[in-house]
Design an enzyme around this catalytic site. Structure first.
Site, PDB file in Angstrom:
ATOM      1  N   HIS A 128      33.186-117.720  73.567  1.00  0.00           N
ATOM      2  CA  HIS A 128      32.277-117.850  74.710  1.00  0.00           C
ATOM      3  C   HIS A 128      31.077-116.921  74.528  1.00  0.00           C
ATOM      4  CE1 HIS A 128      31.051-118.562  78.858  1.00  0.00           C
ATOM      5  NE2 HIS A 128      30.947-117.254  79.025  1.00  0.00           N
ATOM      6  N   TYR A 129      31.327-115.721  74.035  1.00  0.00           N
ATOM      7  CA  TYR A 129      30.261-114.752  73.775  1.00  0.00           C
ATOM      8  C   TYR A 129      29.223-115.326  72.816  1.00  0.00           C
ATOM      9  CZ  TYR A 129      28.238-110.587  71.454  1.00  0.00           C
ATOM     10  OH  TYR A 129      27.398-109.670  70.906  1.00  0.00           O
ATOM     11  N   PHE A 130      29.669-115.932  71.729  1.00  0.00           N
ATOM     12  CA  PHE A 130      28.732-116.504  70.764  1.00  0.00           C
ATOM     13  C   PHE A 130      27.930-117.651  71.376  1.00  0.00           C
ATOM     14  CE2 PHE A 130      31.298-114.304  67.548  1.00  0.00           C
ATOM     15  CZ  PHE A 130      30.293-113.799  66.745  1.00  0.00           C
ATOM     16  N   LYS A 133      25.314-116.072  73.658  1.00  0.00           N
ATOM     17  CA  LYS A 133      24.260-115.451  72.844  1.00  0.00           C
ATOM     18  C   LYS A 133      23.299-116.507  72.311  1.00  0.00           C
ATOM     19  CE  LYS A 133      24.207-111.480  71.861  1.00  0.00           C
ATOM     20  NZ  LYS A 133      23.604-110.306  72.559  1.00  0.00           N
TER      21      LYS A 133
END
Length: 216
Positions: A128-130, A133
């Site tokens: 989810h972070y990627f 970003k």
């Protein structure tokens, strides 16, 4: 140069603040706790207290007003999804709106190499972070500002070596936060750098030379 750093107490942001201050730049930033004000003031860094997740764009615009460039180096580092959304996603969008409201034309984002840790099973939060970003990168490129996105490879602590590999596409390896901050400081002082996505890895080219090679 008058620089406002969102993430000034972070590992990269703190190093960048000191390097810019050493160059004679006026450095300001956002901190979450009043106790952090005095410590940063001893380094010549003027800070304002506020929680990025709680501030609105108008409030942030007042804080960044008068800056020549905003550097966004805050990040959740792939933690809880809600924090990632609030900082890496909404936080970037809020900072972009604040920049436009305050008339700050330059905006630099410390992002992440999309290939980072692709050989691993990262789990839902990091995946989810990627994704967030990537969405932030897109928002920056569509902002209408004079933007810069710097994507470093795996970040390490320790002293920098002063040499890097910098370009539109780089292999994912590892690099010290010190070399990332030094490279970013040099990029901010290069007027020929703008509207570029640059990837950064350890390498053999002196930082000043590497920056000169990618300017328009």
């Amino acid at each position: 140069m008058n620089v406002f750093i969102i993430g000034v107490t972070g590992a990269v942001g703190g190093l960048l603040a000191r390097k810019l201050s050493d160059r004679g730049d006026a450095v300001r930033g956002l901190v979450r706790r009043t106790a952090q004000l005095a410590q940063l003031a001893t380094q010549g860094i003027d800070t304002q207290v506020g929680d990025l997740a709680a501030l609105n764009a108008d409030e942030l615009a007042t804080m960044v007003s008068g800056s020549e460039v905003i550097v966004f180096s805050a990040g959740s580092n792939g933690g809880d999804k809600a924090i990632t959304d609030a900082i890496d996603g909404d936080g970037v969008n809020k900072a972009l709106r604040a920049a436009r409201l305050a008339g700050v034309e330059r905006f630099a984002l410390v992002s992440v190499l999309p290939e980072s840790w692709r050989e691993r099973d990262l789990g839902e939060d990091v995946e989810h972070y990627f994704a967030v970003k990537k969405q932030a990168d897109i928002a920056v490129t569509r902002s209408g500002l004079n933007w810069l996105i710097l994507r470093p490879s795996l970040l390490l602590d320790g002293d920098g070596v002063g040499t890097v590999s910098l370009g539109p596409a780089e292999f994912h390896g590892e690099i010290t936060r010190d070399d990332v901050a030094a490279t970013l400081a040099e990029l901010l002082h290069e007027p020929g750098i703008g509207r570029q996505i640059l990837e950064l890895n350890t390498g053999s080219v002196p930082i000043k030379e590497a920056v000169r090679a990618v300017r328009h």
